[in-house]
Design an enzyme around this catalytic site. Structure first.
Site, PDB file in Angstrom:
ATOM      1  N   ASP A  10       0.842  -1.196   0.000  1.00  0.00           N
ATOM      2  CA  ASP A  10       0.000   0.000   0.000  1.00  0.00           C
ATOM      3  C   ASP A  10       0.881   1.250   0.000  1.00  0.00           C
ATOM      4  OD1 ASP A  10      -2.391  -1.470  -0.045  1.00  0.00           O
ATOM      5  OD2 ASP A  10      -2.331  -1.755   2.125  1.00  0.00           O
ATOM      6  N   LYS A  32       0.756  -8.192  -2.406  1.00  0.00           N
ATOM      7  CA  LYS A  32      -0.582  -7.798  -2.837  1.00  0.00           C
ATOM      8  C   LYS A  32      -0.499  -6.372  -3.369  1.00  0.00           C
ATOM      9  CE  LYS A  32      -3.935  -6.318  -0.078  1.00  0.00           C
ATOM     10  NZ  LYS A  32      -4.523  -5.131  -0.708  1.00  0.00           N
ATOM     11  N   ASP A  59      -5.308  -6.941  -6.088  1.00  0.00           N
ATOM     12  CA  ASP A  59      -6.511  -6.699  -5.274  1.00  0.00           C
ATOM     13  C   ASP A  59      -7.261  -5.467  -5.771  1.00  0.00           C
ATOM     14  OD1 ASP A  59      -8.290  -6.596  -3.091  1.00  0.00           O
ATOM     15  OD2 ASP A  59      -6.829  -5.638  -1.777  1.00  0.00           O
ATOM     16  N   LEU A  60      -8.030  -5.639  -6.860  1.00  0.00           N
ATOM     17  CA  LEU A  60      -8.756  -4.489  -7.419  1.00  0.00           C
ATOM     18  C   LEU A  60     -10.243  -4.549  -7.087  1.00  0.00           C
ATOM     19  CD1 LEU A  60      -6.971  -4.152 -10.899  1.00  0.00           C
ATOM     20  CD2 LEU A  60      -6.464  -2.968  -8.758  1.00  0.00           C
ATOM     21  N   LYS A  61     -10.684  -5.645  -6.493  1.00  0.00           N
ATOM     22  CA  LYS A  61     -12.074  -5.791  -6.004  1.00  0.00           C
ATOM     23  C   LYS A  61     -13.109  -5.289  -7.016  1.00  0.00           C
ATOM     24  CE  LYS A  61     -10.866  -5.142  -1.092  1.00  0.00           C
ATOM     25  NZ  LYS A  61      -9.521  -4.524  -1.129  1.00  0.00           N
ATOM     26  N   HIS A  63     -16.401  -4.761  -9.098  1.00  0.00           N
ATOM     27  CA  HIS A  63     -17.822  -4.793  -8.730  1.00  0.00           C
ATOM     28  C   HIS A  63     -18.564  -3.926  -9.746  1.00  0.00           C
ATOM     29  CE1 HIS A  63     -20.941  -4.346  -5.185  1.00  0.00           C
ATOM     30  NE2 HIS A  63     -21.457  -4.838  -6.292  1.00  0.00           N
ATOM     31  N   ASP A  64     -19.133  -4.577 -10.769  1.00  0.00           N
ATOM     32  CA  ASP A  64     -19.815  -3.818 -11.824  1.00  0.00           C
ATOM     33  C   ASP A  64     -20.796  -4.774 -12.506  1.00  0.00           C
ATOM     34  OD1 ASP A  64     -20.423  -1.907 -13.873  1.00  0.00           O
ATOM     35  OD2 ASP A  64     -18.417  -1.070 -13.654  1.00  0.00           O
ATOM     36  N   THR A  68     -19.178  -5.953 -18.012  1.00  0.00           N
ATOM     37  CA  THR A  68     -18.002  -5.103 -17.782  1.00  0.00           C
ATOM     38  C   THR A  68     -16.937  -5.873 -17.009  1.00  0.00           C
ATOM     39  OG1 THR A  68     -19.411  -3.167 -17.781  1.00  0.00           O
ATOM     40  CG2 THR A  68     -17.257  -2.901 -16.766  1.00  0.00           C
ATOM     41  N   THR A 120     -13.221  -6.459   5.948  1.00  0.00           N
ATOM     42  CA  THR A 120     -12.852  -6.671   7.355  1.00  0.00           C
ATOM     43  C   THR A 120     -12.831  -5.361   8.152  1.00  0.00           C
ATOM     44  OG1 THR A 120     -10.579  -6.663   6.610  1.00  0.00           O
ATOM     45  CG2 THR A 120     -11.548  -8.810   7.054  1.00  0.00           C
ATOM     46  N   ARG A 182      -2.515  -8.601  12.503  1.00  0.00           N
ATOM     47  CA  ARG A 182      -1.597  -7.762  13.269  1.00  0.00           C
ATOM     48  C   ARG A 182      -0.603  -8.646  13.985  1.00  0.00           C
ATOM     49  NH1 ARG A 182      -3.186  -4.992  10.264  1.00  0.00           N
ATOM     50  NH2 ARG A 182      -4.306  -3.021  10.368  1.00  0.00           N
ATOM     51  N   GLN A 191      -8.742  -1.457  11.079  1.00  0.00           N
ATOM     52  CA  GLN A 191      -9.306  -2.800  10.972  1.00  0.00           C
ATOM     53  C   GLN A 191     -10.081  -3.113  12.252  1.00  0.00           C
ATOM     54  OE1 GLN A 191      -9.330  -4.467   8.323  1.00  0.00           O
ATOM     55  NE2 GLN A 191      -7.392  -4.441   7.204  1.00  0.00           N
ATOM     56  N   ARG A 212       0.261  -2.863   7.224  1.00  0.00           N
ATOM     57  CA  ARG A 212       0.923  -1.931   8.135  1.00  0.00           C
ATOM     58  C   ARG A 212       1.732  -2.570   9.250  1.00  0.00           C
ATOM     59  NH1 ARG A 212      -4.557   1.396   8.450  1.00  0.00           N
ATOM     60  NH2 ARG A 212      -5.232  -0.728   8.035  1.00  0.00           N
TER      61      ARG A 212
HETATM   62  O1  C5P Z   1      -2.437  -2.550   6.765  1.00  0.00           O
HETATM   63  P1  C5P Z   1      -3.365  -3.750   6.798  1.00  0.00           P
HETATM   64  O2  C5P Z   1      -2.653  -5.012   7.248  1.00  0.00           O
HETATM   65  O3  C5P Z   1      -4.650  -3.473   7.524  1.00  0.00           O
HETATM   66  O4  C5P Z   1      -3.716  -3.974   5.254  1.00  0.00           O
HETATM   67  C1  C5P Z   1      -4.706  -4.857   4.842  1.00  0.00           C
HETATM   68  C2  C5P Z   1      -4.765  -4.872   3.344  1.00  0.00           C
HETATM   69  O5  C5P Z   1      -5.757  -5.813   2.965  1.00  0.00           O
HETATM   70  C3  C5P Z   1      -5.132  -3.543   2.712  1.00  0.00           C
HETATM   71  O6  C5P Z   1      -4.402  -3.454   1.493  1.00  0.00           O
HETATM   72  C4  C5P Z   1      -6.618  -3.664   2.427  1.00  0.00           C
HETATM   73  O7  C5P Z   1      -7.025  -2.967   1.283  1.00  0.00           O
HETATM   74  C5  C5P Z   1      -6.765  -5.162   2.184  1.00  0.00           C
HETATM   75  N1  C5P Z   1      -8.085  -5.761   2.410  1.00  0.00           N
HETATM   76  C6  C5P Z   1      -8.773  -5.699   3.599  1.00  0.00           C
HETATM   77  N2  C5P Z   1     -10.021  -6.281   3.729  1.00  0.00           N
HETATM   78  C7  C5P Z   1     -10.550  -6.940   2.717  1.00  0.00           C
HETATM   79  C8  C5P Z   1      -9.849  -7.019   1.501  1.00  0.00           C
HETATM   80  C9  C5P Z   1      -8.606  -6.429   1.402  1.00  0.00           C
HETATM   81  O8  C5P Z   1      -8.277  -5.137   4.562  1.00  0.00           O
HETATM   82  N3  C5P Z   1     -11.721  -7.551   2.866  1.00  0.00           N
END
Ligand code: C5P
Length: 235
Positions: A10, A32, A59-61, A63-64, A68, A120, A182, A191, A212
């Site tokens: 990120d 990712k 991870d582009l998720k 939704h359309d 498309t 999450t 974590r 989160q 993070r």
């Molecule tokens: O920094 P952290 O460990 O919280 O990062 C979690 C990563 O997982 C972020 O890139 C976030 O976009 C991604 N993510 C998420 N929950 C989801 C899908 C992806 O936190 N359901």
């Protein structure tokens, strides 16, 4: 793949991403790539990461509408990454078409399709009051996981706390990928449903995503190593 621990890149651009990877000698680990980096650098970032042999979860998720998503997945298939994803809230037709788009090319490379159940960052209150879903969060997650499986997805993104429920409800080969991880003694950030790598594995996650806890650690290399150790100790 050496281990199923995906580092969430990120970062705002390739320069800072590359600097981070090379400073902390993290070349080749599973990564990712999310919207922030991809929207800045485009497909170039994927090519660069592949040069360093990183397994990639893009991870582009999506939704359309189904058409498309189908056409977009055809384009993403050309990148030959390992995992891409959609939001299960897009419905079964959209998920089916996503899979068709990925399978459009007759290449030996397999890109797995996983679906996000409920982000999450959401908790019981958000799901009821803002999304207006009347089921308990856990039941909605199970519902979306089964919908994704029946529609041809290879797995789901889910909270660690739901991985075991999904494993019980779906086929054993249906993948569970869990963010919200974590390492001990790091902050929760935004989160809401978090857990350690060891707990994730014990609770049925096949792969985890960590951002993070590693990127903001005093020593990211050691933090990644700690994550691997915690994960492997649960083997
Ligand atoms: O920094 P952290 O460990 O919280 O990062 C979690 C990563 O997982 C972020 O890139 C976030 O976009 C991604 N993510 C998420 N929950 C989801 C899908 C992806 O936190 N359901």
């Amino acid at each position: 793949m050496t281990n199923p621990i995906y580092l969430a890149l990120d970062f705002p651009d390739w320069r800072s991403t590359n600097q981070f990877i090379s400073t902390y000698e993290l070349q080749g680990i599973p990564v990712k790539v999310g919207m922030e980096l991809f929207y800045k650098e485009g497909t170039r970032v994927i090519e660069k990461l592949k040069e360093n042999n990183h397994p990639i979860f893009l991870d582009l998720k999506l939704h359309d509408i189904p058409t498309t998503v189908y056409r977009s997945m055809r384009n993403l298939a050309e990148l030959e990454v390992d995992i891409v994803n959609v939001h299960a809230l897009g419905g079964s037709e959209m998920i089916k078409r996503a899979k068709e788009g990925l399978n459009y090319r007759t290449s030996s490379h397999e890109t797995k399709l996983i679906a996000v159940t409920i982000l999450t960052s959401m908790d019981e209150r958000t799901v009821h009051e803002e999304l207006s879903l009347s089921n308990r969060l856990e039941d909605s997650v199970k519902h979306f996981a089964k919908l994704a499986e029946q529609s041809g997805a290879d797995g789901v993104v889910c909270s660690v706390h739901e991985a075991n429920i999904i494993k019980a409800a779906c086929n054993a080969s249906f993948m569970t990928v869990s963010p919200g991880i974590r390492l001990q003694a790091s902050s929760q950030d935004d989160q809401k449903r978090i857990a350690t790598p060891a707990f994730a594995r014990k609770n049925g996650a096949d792969a985890i995503v960590i951002g993070r806890s590693i990127t903001k650690a005093n020593d990211p290399y050691k933090a990644y190593e700690q994550a691997v150790k915690e994960w492997e100790n649960e083997a």
